[in-house]
Design an enzyme around this catalytic site. Sequence first.
Site, mmCIF file in Angstrom:
data_model
loop_
_atom_site.group_PDB
_atom_site.id
_atom_site.type_symbol
_atom_site.label_atom_id
_atom_site.label_comp_id
_atom_site.label_asym_id
_atom_site.label_seq_id
_atom_site.Cartn_x
_atom_site.Cartn_y
_atom_site.Cartn_z
ATOM 1 N N ARG A 80 11.330 -0.460 10.523
ATOM 2 C CA ARG A 80 10.297 -0.159 11.517
ATOM 3 C C ARG A 80 10.361 -1.173 12.656
ATOM 4 N NH1 ARG A 80 4.841 0.370 8.091
ATOM 5 N NH2 ARG A 80 4.133 -0.649 9.980
ATOM 6 N N ARG A 139 11.765 -5.169 4.633
ATOM 7 C CA ARG A 139 11.451 -3.771 4.307
ATOM 8 C C ARG A 139 12.391 -2.802 5.031
ATOM 9 N NH1 ARG A 139 5.341 -2.066 4.672
ATOM 10 N NH2 ARG A 139 5.493 -2.769 6.817
ATOM 11 N N ARG A 182 -9.415 0.855 8.770
ATOM 12 C CA ARG A 182 -9.000 -0.516 9.061
ATOM 13 C C ARG A 182 -10.181 -1.368 9.529
ATOM 14 N NH1 ARG A 182 -3.342 0.290 8.937
ATOM 15 N NH2 ARG A 182 -2.182 -1.177 10.186
ATOM 16 N N ARG A 218 0.135 -8.481 13.764
ATOM 17 C CA ARG A 218 -0.491 -7.501 12.869
ATOM 18 C C ARG A 218 -1.321 -8.210 11.805
ATOM 19 N NH1 ARG A 218 4.354 -4.404 10.665
ATOM 20 N NH2 ARG A 218 2.842 -3.236 9.456
ATOM 21 N N LYS A 226 0.834 -1.214 0.000
ATOM 22 C CA LYS A 226 0.000 0.000 0.000
ATOM 23 C C LYS A 226 0.870 1.267 0.000
ATOM 24 C CE LYS A 226 -2.301 -1.049 3.845
ATOM 25 N NZ LYS A 226 -1.700 -2.322 4.261
HETATM 26 P P1 AMP Z 1 0.757 0.580 9.339
HETATM 27 O O1 AMP Z 1 1.971 1.385 9.051
HETATM 28 O O2 AMP Z 1 -0.447 1.046 8.555
HETATM 29 O O3 AMP Z 1 0.978 -0.904 9.213
HETATM 30 O O4 AMP Z 1 0.376 0.866 10.879
HETATM 31 C C1 AMP Z 1 1.268 0.576 11.932
HETATM 32 C C2 AMP Z 1 0.483 0.477 13.230
HETATM 33 O O5 AMP Z 1 -0.156 1.749 13.495
HETATM 34 C C3 AMP Z 1 -0.654 -0.530 13.233
HETATM 35 O O6 AMP Z 1 -0.198 -1.846 13.542
HETATM 36 C C4 AMP Z 1 -1.568 0.047 14.301
HETATM 37 O O7 AMP Z 1 -1.074 -0.210 15.610
HETATM 38 C C5 AMP Z 1 -1.450 1.551 14.054
HETATM 39 N N1 AMP Z 1 -2.441 1.988 13.047
HETATM 40 C C6 AMP Z 1 -2.202 2.434 11.782
HETATM 41 N N2 AMP Z 1 -3.337 2.735 11.144
HETATM 42 C C7 AMP Z 1 -4.333 2.460 12.013
HETATM 43 C C8 AMP Z 1 -5.757 2.536 11.928
HETATM 44 N N3 AMP Z 1 -6.388 2.942 10.811
HETATM 45 N N4 AMP Z 1 -6.469 2.181 13.028
HETATM 46 C C9 AMP Z 1 -5.862 1.803 14.159
HETATM 47 N N5 AMP Z 1 -4.529 1.678 14.302
HETATM 48 C C10 AMP Z 1 -3.765 1.995 13.241
#
Ligand code: AMP
Length: 210
Positions: A156, A123, A89, A167, A13
């Site tokens: 990360r 990554r 999400r 996740r 994404k």
């Molecule tokens: P991502 O980079 O999108 O994989 O997000 C990393 C982490 O941020 C996730 O595992 C969640 O803990 C938090 N996070 C990101 N986007 C959301 C969302 N839309 N709702 C809730 N938590 C989020």
Amino acid sequence: MIVILLGAPGSGKGSISNYLKEKHGFIHISTGDLFRKTVAQDTPLANKLKQIMLSGKLVDDDTTNEVVRQELLKINNPQAHIIFDGYPRNVNQLEYLNKLTKIDYAIDVQVDKAEIMKRITGRRVCPVCKEIYNIYYKKPKVENTCDKDGSLLTQRNDDQESVVVERYKTYMSLNEPLIKACQDLKIYHTIKNDRLDNAIKQVKDICNLQ
Ligand code: AMP
């Protein structure tokens, strides 16, 4: 045009969003990036978010929706092309966004599960320009260094294997109802991301971009 990208962690994404930002002038809203910025500060909220993110769980909807509302207020342009990456999400977040703005396309980026671990654990990200690399598939020209601005690449914290497993579980548990809700809104599309250029072509076809 408002586009939301659905898909597992590591489905690409972020790379698709970067492309739309650079080539088509989209504004990229990644709630994950916004939370990582907050976590870098030393505040009670930062410490709370850090714990949640390292557990592979989701930040609560009220906090997340408010962060997104603030971003849209900052943009304050109904004509803007925006790509949401990692938001919404779940159905609650989708309903919230759908009240704030019309959503044109929800694109579900699909990748085989076996592929996901390699993509995520390999990554690396440029902390400055956010370009995404992978030590298996998309190596930088100079090891661990961004091709664009020479910054040292980072991994990360939540890209470690144990966190990734959590996740992925979180994603799977919320995905089906989210897809159904997008189908009900008649905005749902799927693409296969076996290769980034193929994925981008499919996104451009769906969104009628030249
Ligand atoms: P991502 O980079 O999108 O994989 O997000 C990393 C982490 O941020 C996730 O595992 C969640 O803990 C938090 N996070 C990101 N986007 C959301 C969302 N839309 N709702 C809730 N938590 C989020």
